[in-house]
Design a protein around this motif. Structure first.
Motif: not given
Length: 975
Positions: A84-85, A280-281, A283-286, A314, A360
């Motif tokens: 998750d991180t 992950q990166y 996804q965090n940046k959409e 994810n 969310k």
């Protein structure tokens, strides 16, 4: 016992590894020549070459390499990733190798032993050096690791005719024009690839982990333009570049380098891991499409099954977030997956992730349902249960359902492993909400009693009779066999809602056991009643369908039971009036009782607001409670304090119009209060409320800057501009904002902001001068770093006269050049006339100022390590060791370590930020005990001083430089 020592010889002319053996009293072995020296003097014939290469390869190298691979395999198997991180680049961390220190020592021994007993001209010797360096690296012994890698690089490169190695970074002794440090590799059959190029990669990795970022960056830039650097190591070079950027907090550049590394990497497991990180990166940046692409690559490559599971998870989350309005349809694939038996062990994780997506998407009610499902389907995954309970508690807390939040915070607190300081907010909220729930119970109880008091008398009496009868009947049901004198016990049940034992509730014989089977008299009586009601029935399954005799006995028993019930009803009725009288005593019917009830509610509301303010820092809840108090009890003597608290809350949140409203209310309704006097004295009437608000905002922004909350600084700066674009604090705000940008973004962004300050605020000469000074420092930052790297300040003299900022006069300079220094030459300083020295002796130093330090347990705190002497090596070692310690022991606490120049000869380490005094003291005691033995054992304890300091006191210390004064304050108040 064998002992091993790594020693780098001058010029790396000899092997850095020396082995010595303890032979007891016999010391003749010490004069024996080391085998590799004997072998190196013999002619290196073809036969010797073949034998030495074969024996070195299949004996020493094989053993050392196999052990090292085994250690890495064990560490990777025991390493647990948190998917998750953002994952680390490699499937292990430096701390994972700590338990393997003994095995790594064995690897080093095998490698060094192979070096000492084999011919140094063997082509496998450099591989043994590489293995030894890697083992030192994993032990976090970076000094020895760097020495080993440098030995390989220097001795494995080009040489001149006399055998001298070339200078690294030069063109060597070849006619090539391009500067190259790599060794060209050939693609031939039976070609032995030298270890020199790999040693360069490991040297870069050692520099990065030891904090030598400039050295690592220089090597990376050189290798990127090196034509001789082999293609097989290009992915490793890109990975090192990515690691360097990550360490320097440049995430975007690091991900760009990782993209290249993942494309070139041949190790499929590493390739899969790096693609997951990239997913992950993005996804965090959409950036949904890029994230999905990388997750698809993870699924298509061999990897840990759990990584495949999270990649699929994810992907499903991305599909849901792309279409939040259709959450139900998007979550169906995950719900179906949770119902499958093969995902049974992951159900709690699936429900947790669906709950996160529900939040969310704006569906907190659905999130609560999924989290509860996850908790019910979590038999053994304690960490996941902790996450689910914590998130559920957070949802209830944010929605004001504090009783439910308290319940789940209790659950989460029980699941936190002992000795782990992560999830500190859970413990804080659990404790605070326990107090809040107590106040809520008081408010609910008094509100209920007041509602009863407002009922008409007839309705009230009817209600109380029903309550009394229901209570007595419920007691009778709980106690199947009521004795004749049961009314005291019944009344005790009504008047004792907490169920505490009373004398009447004890069984006969004085026993404290409440179960009637432990009482012989009650058991005998129960047996008699059962026999009289049901008769002597045989032990059979069909006894209910027995003969008529049994039916007649049942009818007789039923008749007797009705008589007993009637008797019991009479008993109940006789005691109802007594119980109603007891209940009426607690209802506030008289004005005095009503006043006491109101006071209880008001005090509970104030207590609740104080807890939210001091322990939870929840301004919204405090404002809501203060508003409720003002609405329920207008005209109270505490209104002025209520208004002032709401004024401060709105100032802190940047709501200046609301803050001005409460300020005006205080000045209009309470002109003689101390708060109105503070407003009038601090801000004359000619100053507008907007100007005053800007001053308040700047003070708050400055405190947040010192505390490291740079985002809050920029938000407060924007709030001040919104209140008054031309406020008198504008130039100071602009400078503070530029300084925050340097900390938050980059030097280039800060330079642009500083140039803007010098242009727009040119009328404020003091501010523009400071901006120019900072800009000049940034432009010469590299020169300053190099200067400080070689700076060695003298130790403090015991007889040094302290200086205090009490005036603007420059103190006379004492000539210390002639002072004797043991074993050190006197530094070259400008000659100072004797008159100046004599004058300095005659000057009586001013008395030290008394700095008004204060204890504020609720204020944010720092833990400080102050050095008594200034050495770059000492400071760098401390920062590095404490960073490693915090990453290992306090990974979730967000404790930052940074250096700060408090005075010309006083450098301190600041550990920040702790929410209160108790948290800071706990960390202070922990590192005070472990610093000497574990964290910085090589630094003597008398070279530094540890203490804690609040943010307000730190501002005073920074302004006055009264270091000795604070040490005295700390010693007197913290023992």
């Amino acid at each position: 016992m064998w002992s091993l020592c790594l020693s780098v010889k001058a010029g790396f002319a000899q092997s850095p590894f020396i082995i010595s053996a303890n032979k007891g009293q016999d010391s003749s072995w010490m004069n024996q020549e080391i085998p590799y020296l004997k072998l190196s003097q013999k002619k290196f014939t073809l036969k010797r070459r073949l034998i030495q290469n074969m024996v070195t390869r299949f004996n020493a190298y094989y053993n050392a390499h196999t052990k090292l691979e085994g250690v890495i395999g064990q560490v990777e198997a025991s390493h647990i990733d948190d998917y998750d991180t953002l994952l680390s680049l490699f499937p292990y961390s430096p701390q994972d190798f700590v338990p393997q220190a003994g095995n790594l020592d064995s690897v080093i021994f095998d490698a060094s032993y192979g070096i000492e007993i084999h011919d140094p001209r063997s082509k496998w010797i450099d591989n043994l050096f590489l293995i030894a360096g890697q083992a030192y690296f994993f032990k976090q012994d970076y000094r020895n690791a760097i020495a080993a890698f440098k030995f390989i690089i220097k001795n494995g490169g080009a040489r001149d005719e006399e055998g001298r190695p070339a200078i690294i970074g030069s063109v060597g002794y070849s006619p090539q024009k391009d500067v190259s440090i790599a060794t060209p590799e050939q693609k031939k059959l039976f070609y032995h690839t030298p270890s020199r190029n790999e040693a360069i990669i490991w040297l870069i990795r050692s520099y990065i982990d030891s904090g030598e970022y400039n050295l690592a960056g220089n090597l990376i830039n050189t290798l990127k333009n090196d034509p001789a650097f082999p293609d097989r190591l290009q992915s490793s070079l890109s990975a090192m570049e990515s690691s360097l950027y990550f360490r320097q907090q440049s995430l975007e550049k690091g991900m760009s380098a990782l993209e290249q590394a993942s494309t070139l990497e041949s190790n499929k497991r590493l390739k899969s891991r790096w693609n997951y990180i990239l997913g992950q990166y993005y996804q965090n940046k959409e950036n949904w499409e890029a994230a999905l692409n990388h997750y698809n690559q993870v699924i298509s490559l061999p990897a840990d099954p759990l990584m495949h599971f999270y990649a699929y998870l994810n992907q499903s989350e991305i599909h849901i977030l792309k279409n939040k309005e259709n959450f139900d349809a998007g979550s169906q694939p995950l719900l179906k997956m949770a119902k499958k038996e093969k995902y049974a062990r992951y159900r709690s994780i699936i429900y947790y992730r669906i709950a996160q997506m529900a939040l969310k998407s704006g569906f907190p009610d659905k999130a609560i349902t999924f989290l509860k499902d996850g908790l019910q389907n979590n038999p053994e995954n304690a960490p996941q249960k902790l996450q689910s309970a914590g998130l559920l508690a957070n949802i209830y807390y944010e929605h004001g359902l504090y009783r439910l939040a308290k319940s789940y915070y209790d659950t989460a607190a029980l699941l936190i492993p002992p000795g782990i300081a992560d999830n500190l907010h859970i413990h804080v909220r659990e404790e605070a909400l326990g107090k809040i729930v107590n106040q809520l119970d008081i408010i609910d109880r008094q509100d209920s009693l007041q509602r009863l008091a407002s009922m008409p008398h007839a309705d009230l009496m009817t209600f109380l009779k029903r309550v009394a009868r229901d209570s007595l009947r419920s007691i009778r049901k709980r106690n199947m066999f009521l004795p004749q004198n049961a009314s005291p016990g019944m009344n005790a049940g009504i008047n004792n809602p907490l169920g505490q034992e009373t004398a009447s509730s004890q069984p006969e014989g004085g026993s404290r056991q409440t179960w009637y089977f432990y009482n012989a008299a009650l058991k005998s009586k129960g047996f008699s009643i059962f026999r009289s009601r049901w008769g002597k029935r045989p032990l059979a399954d069909n006894w209910r369908s027995g003969g008529t005799d049994h039916q007649g006995a049942s009818l007789a028993a039923a008749s007797e039971s009705q008589l007993q019930d009637s008797s019991a009803e009479n008993t109940l009725g006789a005691n109802v009036s007594e119980d109603i009288g007891i209940l009426l005593k607690n209802i506030p019917l008289s004005p005095l009782q009503k006043q006491h009830s109101d006071d209880s509610i008001r005090n509970a509301l104030y207590a609740e607001a104080a807890i939210f303010n001091e322990q939870l820092d929840n301004d919204t809840a405090v404002a809501r409670l203060l508003s409720e108090i003002a609405t329920r009890y207008p005209g109270s003597v505490n209104d002025v304090e209520n208004y002032y608290r709401r004024y401060l809350i709105n100032i802190h949140s940047g709501n200046m119009s609301e803050a001005g409203k409460y300020r005006d209310l205080i000045l209009r309704k309470f002109p003689n209060s101390r708060y109105a006097a503070d407003f009038n004295n601090a801000h004359p009437s000619v100053i507008s409320s907007s100007q005053e608000a800007a001053t308040q905002l700047y003070d708050s922004a400055y405190l947040n800057y010192l505390g490291g909350d740079y985002a809050k600084v920029m938000a407060l700066k924007d709030s001040a501009t919104h209140v008054d674009p031309n406020n008198p604090q504008k130039s100071r705000f602009d400078l503070l904002g530029a300084m925050a940008l340097i900390k938050q973004q980059s030097d280039s962004a800060g330079k642009i902001a500083l140039e803007k300050v010098m242009t727009e605020d040119k009328n404020d000469t003091a501010i523009t001068a400071q901006a120019a000074a900072i800009l000049n420092a940034l432009n010469h930052k590299q020169e300053l770093i190099e200067h400080l790297a070689h700076l060695q300040l003298p130790e403090e003299s015991q007889n040094e006269i302290p200086s205090y900022a009490v005036n603007n006069e420059k103190p006379a300079i004492t000539d210390t050049a002639s002072a004797p220094v043991a074993a050190k030459p006197a530094p070259a300083v400008a000659a100072v006339p004797k008159t100046a020295k004599d004058t300095a002796r005659q000057i009586i130093p001013p008395p030290p100022p008394v700095t008004p330090y204060k204890i504020n347990a609720a204020s944010p705190q720092f833990v400080v390590l102050a050095f008594n002497r200034t050495e770059k090596k000492l400071i760098d070692e401390s920062v590095n060791n404490f960073s490693i310690y915090n990453q290992k022991m306090h990974a979730g606490d967000g404790i930052e370590v940074s250096t700060y120049l408090l005075a010309n000869n006083r450098v301190i380490l600041i550990f920040r930020l702790f929410p209160g005094e108790m948290a800071a003291l706990k960390y202070y005691k922990e590192i005070k005990e472990k610093a000497v033995t574990t964290i910085i054992p090589d630094i003597p304890a008398n070279d530094y001083r540890l203490f804690i300091i609040s943010r307000d006191n730190f501002i005073l210390l920074n302004n006055t430089k009264d270091y000795s004064g604070y040490l005295k304050f700390f010693s007197e108040n913290y023992r």
